[in-house]
Write an enzyme that holds these catalytic residues in place. Structure first.
Site, PDB file in Angstrom:
ATOM      1  N   TYR A  86      -6.526   4.973  -1.434  1.00  0.00           N
ATOM      2  CA  TYR A  86      -6.125   3.884  -2.329  1.00  0.00           C
ATOM      3  C   TYR A  86      -5.256   2.870  -1.591  1.00  0.00           C
ATOM      4  O   TYR A  86      -5.493   1.666  -1.641  1.00  0.00           O
ATOM      5  CB  TYR A  86      -5.371   4.473  -3.519  1.00  0.00           C
TER       6      TYR A  86
ATOM      7  N   LYS B  80      -6.013  -1.061  -0.526  1.00  0.00           N
ATOM      8  CA  LYS B  80      -5.152  -2.149  -1.002  1.00  0.00           C
ATOM      9  C   LYS B  80      -4.685  -3.027   0.161  1.00  0.00           C
ATOM     10  O   LYS B  80      -4.631  -4.255   0.050  1.00  0.00           O
ATOM     11  CB  LYS B  80      -3.941  -1.580  -1.748  1.00  0.00           C
TER      12      LYS B  80
END
Length: 355
Positions: A142, A146
């Site tokens: 994740y 990002k």
């Protein structure tokens, strides 16, 4: 203003649709599975677009035409075992959205980034502002995605200086109606929501500290940035930092100290065995990210969160206990039978058609 929102049926998306419609804006909603015609969100004009589809680029351009701003909220969280798919959704999807914004001549792009973009917390654990390094947490898929998405925005900003780019970087986001969706992402299928009414033990490392923010407050921050055409990054976190004792009190549990190294082994082994869907990167993210200083949003946007971190946690946990949900496919009521069936088929959250 006409505002197009990708991921408009999700946790932040539904809050943003409510906020924008409530302030007289026209909303174009983009989602892989839009809500039905009898949904309270039907006042938005919906487009069913999967960002991993080959024709998504052209369809996004069509959906964005005439928009004063585009808000990009789509982000893949599951299945954590299929990193290639998540990269196509997260980084590839962001690339398609940005290209469509430029092609459609939209003057303002708001990208929902995250505290996960930031490098590990400083040694003194002080809250950091938007200038903190953006190298992420290496073990978190994740976080890596990002960071990649923000690096893409850096390139776009250099190539298209006239495009206003806003980056929101919120802490953990909760609301009552997202509870069933959050359960599907974080709690094994064989655990019913009612089990959360009494959690006897909280076996975690006591160094954990968390910030929360309500989805409605994030939506307000995005709305203010759009209406003011405010560029740049904005941290969004509610008042208060929650420690392990706060979590234990809300869960009605007794904290049991377990070293992070032990937690990592347990989480990693259980994830590899497909017993639960949270990989070890999420644990590293929880313990590694810095606390956020939201001064810039408060001063420049006039943003003032209406709920404290503790209030957000209480509302979200109570929603989980009651299997609260919303009237969109992604925030639908969590069904134990449905969860078990999907877990048995190897897809614990949703059966996703692969391109």
């Amino acid at each position: 203003m006409r505002i197009a929102v990708t991921g408009a049926s999700g946790n932040v998306g539904t809050a943003l649709v409510r906020a924008l419609l409530g302030h007289g804006h026209e909303v174009v909603g983009i989602a892989r599975r839009p809500p039905g015609e009898d949904s309270p969100y039907a006042a938005a004009r919906w487009h069913a677009i999967d960002l991993t589809d080959a024709d998504a680029d052209a369809r996004l351009v069509s959906a964005f035409e005439g928009a004063d701003a585009v808000v990009h909220l789509v982000w893949g969280f599951q299945p954590t075992h299929d990193i290639d798919y998540l990269e196509r959704v997260d980084v590839g999807g962001t690339s398609k959205v940005v290209a469509a914004v430029v092609a459609a001549g939209v003057p303002h792009l708001v990208h929902q980034s995250s505290l996960g973009t930031y490098s590990p917390a400083p040694a003194d654990d002080r809250p950091v502002d938007e200038s903190w390094a953006r190298n992420g947490i290496a073990t978190s898929t994740y976080s890596r995605h990002k960071v990649s998405a923000e690096q893409l925005l850096d390139q776009v900003a250099a190539e298209h200086p006239a495009l206003v780019i806003t980056r929101t970087r919120p802490s953990l986001i909760g609301q009552r109606t997202s509870a069933s969706g959050l359960l599907r992402y974080t709690v094994p299928a064989f655990v019913p929501a009612i089990a959360l009414k009494r959690v006897p033990l909280l076996p975690v490392d006591g160094r954990l500290r968390l910030q929360f923010v309500h989805a409605d407050d994030v939506a307000t921050g995005i709305r203010l940035a759009i209406e003011q055409r405010a560029a740049g990054p904005f941290n969004l976190a509610a008042d208060g930092v929650l420690r392990v004792e706060d979590l234990a009190a809300v869960l009605r549990a007794r904290h049991v100290q377990v070293p992070l190294s032990t937690l990592r082994r347990v989480v990693d082994l259980s994830w590899r065995a497909h017993l639960q869907q949270v990989d070890v990167g999420w644990l590293d993210l929880a313990y590694g990210v810095p606390l956020l200083d939201s001064t810039r949003a408060r001063v420049e946007l006039g943003w003032s969160p209406q709920r404290t971190a503790h209030e957000v946690l209480v509302e979200t946990v109570e929603g989980m206990r009651e299997a609260a949900h919303d009237d969109t496919p992604i925030l639908r009521r969590r069904s134990l039978r449905d969860s078990l069936a999907r877990a048995w088929s190897g897809s614990p959250v949703a059966h996703r058609r692969q391109p």
